[in-house]
Design an enzyme around this catalytic site. Structure first.
Site, PDB file in Angstrom:
ATOM      1  N   GLY A  96       0.817  -1.215   0.000  1.00 50.55           N
ATOM      2  CA  GLY A  96       0.000   0.000   0.000  1.00 50.55           C
ATOM      3  C   GLY A  96       0.846   1.259   0.000  1.00 50.55           C
ATOM      4  O   GLY A  96       2.041   1.203  -0.309  1.00 50.55           O
ATOM      5  N   ASN A  97       0.243   2.389   0.292  1.00 47.89           N
ATOM      6  CA  ASN A  97       1.011   3.643   0.397  1.00 47.89           C
ATOM      7  C   ASN A  97       0.402   4.519   1.490  1.00 47.89           C
ATOM      8  O   ASN A  97      -0.631   4.179   2.059  1.00 47.89           O
ATOM      9  CB  ASN A  97       1.060   4.362  -0.956  1.00 47.89           C
ATOM     10  CG  ASN A  97      -0.310   4.749  -1.454  1.00 47.89           C
ATOM     11  OD1 ASN A  97      -0.988   5.580  -0.873  1.00 47.89           O
ATOM     12  ND2 ASN A  97      -0.755   4.101  -2.534  1.00 47.89           N
TER      13      ASN A  97
END
Ligand code: CTP
Length: 400
Positions: free
Chosen positions: A208-209
């Protein structure tokens, strides 16, 4: 200009209160219905009789209406108004508003109001620049209140500087513009993407980020505030929508975001893609939890579909497409490249080099680059203010 609009002016104790007589007259002449709520110290500067006569309504000063002890319903007042204007707003009233104090009718009305609140400060220059006042102003902005900046000039103290209340004619213009803007995107459909995407590796892990979704949610609210019907497609985030006319669609992965976006795009007049979509996703998702083994683990990723680029290819001449570019190096060159390659009308350049801008912050600093090469640079601002700048640019482009 203001026919049918209901305005409450909250007057607190500043010498600038004398200007409220002129402001009330301007509002009434423009067709508005005006009610005045005063703090007790405001009486020292302008009489309730003057304002009651000009507003053609009784002035409210305390929680009790008359000698019979009849109650002034501040909740009703707060619900009645289309706009609540604090003018003049003293440093004291601003501080109380920011901290949620409620020791007079003015503040009780503020806390009960469902409408937009506009704050028009008036104070001496040192009080205005004091960090406490500035912090309180930032708090009010974060609550979504609108600030009408004080002007610079001679002050009642004899000093010269910033702190003068904006002139009544100027306030009238801002209030009229506010009501005009409110319907600027009525009958338009806007698609906004927000937040990160999570690409599953196995049932418990993902790639993810750090995107918080704050910018996209602020955009959705800002578009809804000018009358647009908004579809917000968001990745996982803790953000909540405040305007319940916004249609929120939750997705997790880049593929889900792609499918939801493509489904809604053809019905939209404007699409603003602020989501931080994963560029790569695991080639294989393990059905069961990957067990620890060996000293290293190689994760093979495959490219995701570039949603924005696909929308750029599908876009009709009547649709407006806005993308974001999150850059750390060669910002402008890279943003321009994305604008061209993805066939955008405007790109919002988000430099991660600016302090206080980007993922997780409540503030952002952006530059807007238009298809025809025009560029607009903005200072560091709360994300909801940045959102308004982007919405104003979209309105300008739609009218061009
Ligand atoms: N975007 C998208 N789909 C993707 C990747 C990005 O729709 N798979 C959109 C983002 O929502 C944003 C814009 O493309 O509006 C630019 O995203 P950014 O991450 O800055 O650029 P990329 O095109 O992914 O290129 P790079 O990561 O190499 O800078």
């Amino acid at each position: 200009m203001l026919v049918g609009k209901k305005i409450i002016i909250g007057v607190s104790g500043s010498i600038a209160a004398y200007k409220i007589a002129a402001l009330t007259r301007l509002f009434v002449k423009a067709g508005a219905e005006v009610k005045i709520v005063m703090s007790s110290s405001a009486h020292e500067f302008v009489t309730p009789l003057t304002l009651a006569t000009l507003s053609r309504n009784p002035v409210h000063q305390s929680f009790v209406k008359n000698a019979q002890g009849e109650w002034v319903n501040h909740v009703e007042l707060g619900l009645w108004a289309d706009i609540l204007l604090f003018a003049p707003a003293t440093a004291n009233t601003i501080a109380k508003m920011a901290s949620g104090l409620c020791d007079n009718l003015l503040l009780a009305t503020y806390l009960s109001a469902k409408c937009k609140v506009m704050v028009v400060p008036a104070m001496d220059l040192d009080m205005w620049v004091h960090p406490a006042t500035q912090k309180n102003i930032q708090t009010l902005l974060a609550y979504g209140n609108i600030l009408v900046e004080p002007t610079t000039g001679e002050l009642a103290s004899g000093l010269d500087g910033k702190g003068r209340m904006a002139e009544p004619e100027e306030i009238l213009k801002i209030v009229v513009a506010h009501f005009n803007d409110k319907g600027a995107l009525k009958n338009r459909k806007v698609l906004v993407t927000a937040g990160p995407t999570y690409e599953h590796i196995d049932p418990v892990r993902f790639v993810g980020n750090h995107s918080s979704g704050k910018m996209g949610f602020a955009l959705a609210e800002a578009f809804a505030a000018v009358g647009a019907s908004v579809v917000l497609i968001t990745g996982p985030t803790h953000e909540e929508v405040k305007n319940n006319s916004i249609q929120r669609i939750n997705v997790t992965s880049a593929l889900e975001m792609y499918e939801a976006t493509l489904k809604h795009f053809s019905k939209c007049n404007v699409a603003v893609m602020s989501a931080a979509v994963a560029d790569y996703t695991p080639e294989k998702v393990s059905i069961s939890k990957i067990k620890k083994s060996g000293d290293s683990l190689l994760l093979k990723l495959k490219k995701t579909r570039d949603i924005l680029k696909e929308l750029g290819a599908l876009k009709t001449p009547k649709q407006l497409l806005v993308g974001f570019a999150l850059e750390t190096d060669n910002e402008e060159v890279n943003a321009l490249k994305k604008l061209k390659e993805k066939n955008l009308d405007c790109i919002v350049l988000n430099s991660l080099k600016s302090k206080g801008a980007g993922f997780g912050f409540d503030t952002n600093q952006v530059q807007l680059i238009m298809k025809k090469g025009e560029t607009k640079k903005y200072g560091l601002k709360p994300k909801h203010e940045v959102a308004k700048d982007i919405v104003n640019q979209v309105i300008e482009l739609l009218h061009a």
